[in-house]
Design a protein around this motif. Structure first.
Motif, PDB file in Angstrom:
ATOM      1  N   ARG A  38       8.345   2.584   4.515  1.00  0.00           N
ATOM      2  CA  ARG A  38       9.063   3.190   3.384  1.00  0.00           C
ATOM      3  C   ARG A  38       8.269   3.042   2.099  1.00  0.00           C
ATOM      4  N   GLY A  39       8.539   3.951   1.172  1.00  0.00           N
ATOM      5  CA  GLY A  39       7.898   3.882  -0.147  1.00  0.00           C
ATOM      6  C   GLY A  39       6.481   4.404  -0.167  1.00  0.00           C
ATOM      7  N   LYS A  40       6.057   5.081   0.892  1.00  0.00           N
ATOM      8  CA  LYS A  40       4.687   5.627   0.953  1.00  0.00           C
ATOM      9  C   LYS A  40       4.688   7.147   0.868  1.00  0.00           C
ATOM     10  N   GLY A  41       5.854   7.740   0.654  1.00  0.00           N
ATOM     11  CA  GLY A  41       5.911   9.194   0.512  1.00  0.00           C
ATOM     12  C   GLY A  41       6.250   9.934   1.795  1.00  0.00           C
ATOM     13  N   ILE A  42       6.521   9.204   2.878  1.00  0.00           N
ATOM     14  CA  ILE A  42       6.827   9.887   4.150  1.00  0.00           C
ATOM     15  C   ILE A  42       8.180  10.607   4.058  1.00  0.00           C
ATOM     16  N   GLY A  43       9.174   9.933   3.479  1.00  0.00           N
ATOM     17  CA  GLY A  43      10.478  10.565   3.315  1.00  0.00           C
ATOM     18  C   GLY A  43      10.366  11.821   2.453  1.00  0.00           C
TER      19      GLY A  43
ATOM     20  N   GLU B 135      25.401  14.024   3.122  1.00  0.00           N
ATOM     21  CA  GLU B 135      26.481  13.057   2.920  1.00  0.00           C
ATOM     22  C   GLU B 135      25.910  11.654   2.976  1.00  0.00           C
ATOM     23  N   THR B 136      26.331  10.826   2.035  1.00  0.00           N
ATOM     24  CA  THR B 136      25.884   9.441   2.096  1.00  0.00           C
ATOM     25  C   THR B 136      26.961   8.519   1.534  1.00  0.00           C
ATOM     26  N   SER B 137      26.694   7.251   1.677  1.00  0.00           N
ATOM     27  CA  SER B 137      27.702   6.245   1.355  1.00  0.00           C
ATOM     28  C   SER B 137      27.486   5.687  -0.057  1.00  0.00           C
TER      29      SER B 137
ATOM     30  N   ARG C  18      20.068   6.973  -2.593  1.00  0.00           N
ATOM     31  CA  ARG C  18      20.624   7.888  -3.601  1.00  0.00           C
ATOM     32  C   ARG C  18      19.566   8.214  -4.658  1.00  0.00           C
ATOM     33  N   CYS C  19      18.750   7.217  -5.052  1.00  0.00           N
ATOM     34  CA  CYS C  19      17.647   7.460  -6.015  1.00  0.00           C
ATOM     35  C   CYS C  19      16.672   8.474  -5.419  1.00  0.00           C
ATOM     36  N   PHE C  20      16.415   8.323  -4.134  1.00  0.00           N
ATOM     37  CA  PHE C  20      15.490   9.224  -3.429  1.00  0.00           C
ATOM     38  C   PHE C  20      16.006  10.662  -3.506  1.00  0.00           C
ATOM     39  N   TYR C  21      17.294  10.874  -3.206  1.00  0.00           N
ATOM     40  CA  TYR C  21      17.851  12.230  -3.256  1.00  0.00           C
ATOM     41  C   TYR C  21      17.796  12.782  -4.679  1.00  0.00           C
ATOM     42  N   GLU C  22      18.163  11.943  -5.651  1.00  0.00           N
ATOM     43  CA  GLU C  22      18.199  12.430  -7.036  1.00  0.00           C
ATOM     44  C   GLU C  22      16.797  12.777  -7.510  1.00  0.00           C
TER      45      GLU C  22
ATOM     46  N   GLY D 190      16.498   0.561  13.848  1.00  0.00           N
ATOM     47  CA  GLY D 190      15.613  -0.372  13.143  1.00  0.00           C
ATOM     48  C   GLY D 190      15.739  -0.328  11.633  1.00  0.00           C
ATOM     49  N   THR D 191      16.371   0.710  11.099  1.00  0.00           N
ATOM     50  CA  THR D 191      16.506   0.780   9.639  1.00  0.00           C
ATOM     51  C   THR D 191      17.475  -0.283   9.129  1.00  0.00           C
ATOM     52  N   GLY D 192      18.417  -0.697  10.000  1.00  0.00           N
ATOM     53  CA  GLY D 192      19.430  -1.649   9.563  1.00  0.00           C
ATOM     54  C   GLY D 192      20.507  -1.012   8.703  1.00  0.00           C
ATOM     55  N   PHE D 193      20.509   0.318   8.609  1.00  0.00           N
ATOM     56  CA  PHE D 193      21.483   1.023   7.774  1.00  0.00           C
ATOM     57  C   PHE D 193      22.674   1.530   8.578  1.00  0.00           C
ATOM     58  N   PHE D 194      22.524   1.663   9.882  1.00  0.00           N
ATOM     59  CA  PHE D 194      23.516   2.431  10.627  1.00  0.00           C
ATOM     60  C   PHE D 194      24.197   1.595  11.698  1.00  0.00           C
TER      61      PHE D 194
ATOM     62  N   ILE E  49      18.079  11.621   7.879  1.00  0.00           N
ATOM     63  CA  ILE E  49      16.705  11.383   7.440  1.00  0.00           C
ATOM     64  C   ILE E  49      16.508   9.875   7.526  1.00  0.00           C
ATOM     65  N   ALA E  50      15.435   9.470   8.145  1.00  0.00           N
ATOM     66  CA  ALA E  50      15.149   8.038   8.255  1.00  0.00           C
ATOM     67  C   ALA E  50      13.643   7.834   8.374  1.00  0.00           C
ATOM     68  N   VAL E  51      13.188   6.788   7.733  1.00  0.00           N
ATOM     69  CA  VAL E  51      11.766   6.412   7.800  1.00  0.00           C
ATOM     70  C   VAL E  51      11.700   4.971   8.296  1.00  0.00           C
TER      71      VAL E  51
ATOM     72  N   ASP F 122       0.856  -1.189   0.000  1.00  0.00           N
ATOM     73  CA  ASP F 122       0.000   0.000   0.000  1.00  0.00           C
ATOM     74  C   ASP F 122       0.891   1.239   0.000  1.00  0.00           C
ATOM     75  N   ARG F 123       0.879   2.000  -1.129  1.00  0.00           N
ATOM     76  CA  ARG F 123       1.783   3.151  -1.250  1.00  0.00           C
ATOM     77  C   ARG F 123       1.131   4.445  -0.816  1.00  0.00           C
ATOM     78  N   LYS F 124      -0.116   4.340  -0.238  1.00  0.00           N
ATOM     79  CA  LYS F 124      -0.828   5.562   0.138  1.00  0.00           C
ATOM     80  C   LYS F 124      -0.132   6.234   1.330  1.00  0.00           C
TER      81      LYS F 124
ATOM     82  N   GLN G  51      23.745  -0.850  -0.573  1.00  0.00           N
ATOM     83  CA  GLN G  51      22.553  -0.746   0.290  1.00  0.00           C
ATOM     84  C   GLN G  51      21.885   0.625   0.169  1.00  0.00           C
ATOM     85  N   TYR G  52      22.697   1.652  -0.126  1.00  0.00           N
ATOM     86  CA  TYR G  52      22.182   3.023  -0.178  1.00  0.00           C
ATOM     87  C   TYR G  52      21.674   3.426  -1.556  1.00  0.00           C
ATOM     88  N   LEU G  53      21.637   2.498  -2.493  1.00  0.00           N
ATOM     89  CA  LEU G  53      21.162   2.857  -3.837  1.00  0.00           C
ATOM     90  C   LEU G  53      19.757   3.464  -3.811  1.00  0.00           C
TER      91      LEU G  53
HETATM   92  C1  LIG Z   1      15.699   7.304   2.157  1.00  0.00           C
HETATM   93  C2  LIG Z   1      14.353   7.278   2.901  1.00  0.00           C
HETATM   94  C3  LIG Z   1      14.367   8.353   3.980  1.00  0.00           C
HETATM   95  C4  LIG Z   1      13.247   7.589   1.888  1.00  0.00           C
HETATM   96  O1  LIG Z   1      12.007   7.607   2.581  1.00  0.00           O
HETATM   97  P1  LIG Z   1      10.687   6.927   1.932  1.00  0.00           P
HETATM   98  O2  LIG Z   1       9.529   7.320   2.760  1.00  0.00           O
HETATM   99  O3  LIG Z   1      10.957   5.487   1.726  1.00  0.00           O
HETATM  100  O4  LIG Z   1      10.666   7.659   0.494  1.00  0.00           O
HETATM  101  P2  LIG Z   1       9.410   7.983  -0.439  1.00  0.00           P
HETATM  102  O5  LIG Z   1       8.341   6.960  -0.276  1.00  0.00           O
HETATM  103  O6  LIG Z   1       9.033   9.399  -0.215  1.00  0.00           O
HETATM  104  O7  LIG Z   1      10.110   7.772  -1.877  1.00  0.00           O
HETATM  105  C5  LIG Z   1      10.240   8.787  -2.790  1.00  0.00           C
HETATM  106  C6  LIG Z   1      11.131   8.337  -3.953  1.00  0.00           C
HETATM  107  O8  LIG Z   1      12.394   7.816  -3.515  1.00  0.00           O
HETATM  108  C7  LIG Z   1      12.826   6.803  -4.419  1.00  0.00           C
HETATM  109  N1  LIG Z   1      12.863   5.535  -3.716  1.00  0.00           N
HETATM  110  C8  LIG Z   1      12.399   5.259  -2.481  1.00  0.00           C
HETATM  111  N2  LIG Z   1      12.632   3.971  -2.184  1.00  0.00           N
HETATM  112  C9  LIG Z   1      13.236   3.428  -3.261  1.00  0.00           C
HETATM  113  C10 LIG Z   1      13.732   2.128  -3.584  1.00  0.00           C
HETATM  114  N3  LIG Z   1      13.662   1.105  -2.692  1.00  0.00           N
HETATM  115  N4  LIG Z   1      14.334   1.935  -4.786  1.00  0.00           N
HETATM  116  C11 LIG Z   1      14.429   2.956  -5.682  1.00  0.00           C
HETATM  117  N5  LIG Z   1      13.950   4.202  -5.430  1.00  0.00           N
HETATM  118  C12 LIG Z   1      13.383   4.430  -4.245  1.00  0.00           C
HETATM  119  C13 LIG Z   1      11.808   6.737  -5.515  1.00  0.00           C
HETATM  120  O9  LIG Z   1      12.217   7.612  -6.553  1.00  0.00           O
HETATM  121  C14 LIG Z   1      10.547   7.252  -4.832  1.00  0.00           C
HETATM  122  O10 LIG Z   1       9.681   7.822  -5.749  1.00  0.00           O
HETATM  123  P3  LIG Z   1       8.349   7.018  -6.272  1.00  0.00           P
HETATM  124  O11 LIG Z   1       7.543   6.739  -5.030  1.00  0.00           O
HETATM  125  O12 LIG Z   1       7.717   7.992  -7.197  1.00  0.00           O
HETATM  126  O13 LIG Z   1       8.867   5.781  -6.917  1.00  0.00           O
HETATM  127  C15 LIG Z   1      14.071   5.899   3.545  1.00  0.00           C
HETATM  128  O14 LIG Z   1      14.041   4.923   2.543  1.00  0.00           O
HETATM  129  C16 LIG Z   1      15.047   5.461   4.629  1.00  0.00           C
HETATM  130  O15 LIG Z   1      14.827   5.729   5.812  1.00  0.00           O
HETATM  131  N6  LIG Z   1      16.126   4.755   4.250  1.00  0.00           N
HETATM  132  C17 LIG Z   1      17.064   4.214   5.222  1.00  0.00           C
HETATM  133  C18 LIG Z   1      17.849   5.260   5.943  1.00  0.00           C
HETATM  134  C19 LIG Z   1      18.672   6.138   5.027  1.00  0.00           C
HETATM  135  O16 LIG Z   1      19.207   5.709   3.996  1.00  0.00           O
HETATM  136  N7  LIG Z   1      18.784   7.407   5.422  1.00  0.00           N
HETATM  137  C20 LIG Z   1      19.613   8.378   4.747  1.00  0.00           C
HETATM  138  C21 LIG Z   1      21.028   8.236   5.187  1.00  0.00           C
HETATM  139  S1  LIG Z   1      22.140   9.238   4.217  1.00  0.00           S
END
Ligand SMILES: CC(C)(COP(=O)(O)OP(=O)(O)OC[C@H]1O[C@@H](n2cnc3c(N)ncnc32)[C@H](O)[C@@H]1OP(=O)(O)O)[C@@H](O)C(=O)NCCC(=O)NCCS
Length: 173
Positions: A95-100, A122-124, A133-137, A28-32, A88-90, A2-4, A128-130
């Motif tokens: 994740r993937g619901k627009g909260i980030g 800054e990111t790595s 990085r897509c999110f930032y771009e 809980g993110t498993g990233f850090f 920034i962390a969700v 559910d992406r809502k 795992q961070y792909l």
């Molecule tokens: C990065 C993060 C904050 C994004 O939050 P989120 O709520 O998942 O992001 P959104 O749902 O708003 O996603 C927006 C866009 O990001 C990109 N994105 C998000 N998850 C993605 C995935 N798994 N693969 C590819 N692109 C992705 C997409 O472009 C997406 O757009 P779309 O919904 O139109 O496809 C979250 O995934 C997170 O907490 N990650 C782990 C911690 C982290 O990496 N923090 C940053 C440290 S530098």
């Protein structure tokens, strides 16, 4: 999935329970690493001890009593118009619901209101961070400096940059 976007409330203040809540969210993110989780907690502690003067600003996304995500950001020592997005962390399950996106957009608005015109993140380079990085771009951040082998051999540090339009002056009524 559910992406809502769930209905979230954004909060800028932090309180003592947020040390644990933010620590748990980040862990809980498993990233850090444990050390990075400790730093995330310390930034909340510093804000509670020193107030806004410490330069750490927070934005928490909540629904009911649950913390779904957060950002921590602030002006750099280098220039008052240059801001760092420190965290920034969700929540993994949300994740993937627009909260980030909602958090990042709202953070950028606040940075603009504080006179910021550029954000650094800054990111790595780790695979795992792909998605990160897509999110930032997707949000208009471009990759600037690359610091080779910064975090570990083979793990670079990327600095993402976004220039923000300056805040418009308020029109007199
Ligand atoms: C990065 C993060 C904050 C994004 O939050 P989120 O709520 O998942 O992001 P959104 O749902 O708003 O996603 C927006 C866009 O990001 C990109 N994105 C998000 N998850 C993605 C995935 N798994 N693969 C590819 N692109 C992705 C997409 O472009 C997406 O757009 P779309 O919904 O139109 O496809 C979250 O995934 C997170 O907490 N990650 C782990 C911690 C982290 O990496 N923090 C940053 C440290 S530098």
């Amino acid at each position: 999935m559910d992406r809502k976007l769930p209905s979230i409330i954004l909060r800028e203040t932090v309180a003592t329970p947020d040390i644990e809540r933010i620590g748990a969210l980040v862990a809980g993110t498993g990233f850090f690493s444990d050390e990075e989780v400790g730093i995330a907690r310390e930034l909340v502690e510093e804000r509670l001890a020193k107030g806004i003067a410490c330069g750490y600003h927070f934005l928490l996304a909540e629904t009911g009593r649950a913390l779904l995500g957060y950002t921590c950001y602030g002006p750099t020592d280098d220039a008052p118009w240059l801001f760092d997005l420190y965290w920034i962390a969700v929540l993994d399950s949300c994740r993937g619901k627009g909260i980030g996106s909602a958090l990042l957009t709202a953070t950028e608005r606040r940075v603009t209101r504080m006179g910021g015109t550029r954000i650094h993140i800054e990111t790595s380079s780790r695979p795992q961070y792909l998605p990160t990085r897509c999110f930032y771009e997707k949000h208009g951040y471009r990759r600037g400096a690359v610091h080779k082998n910064f975090y570990a051999p083979g793990e670079d540090r990327y600095v993402y940059i976004k220039d923000l339009a300056p805040a418009q002056p308020q029109k007199a009524a």
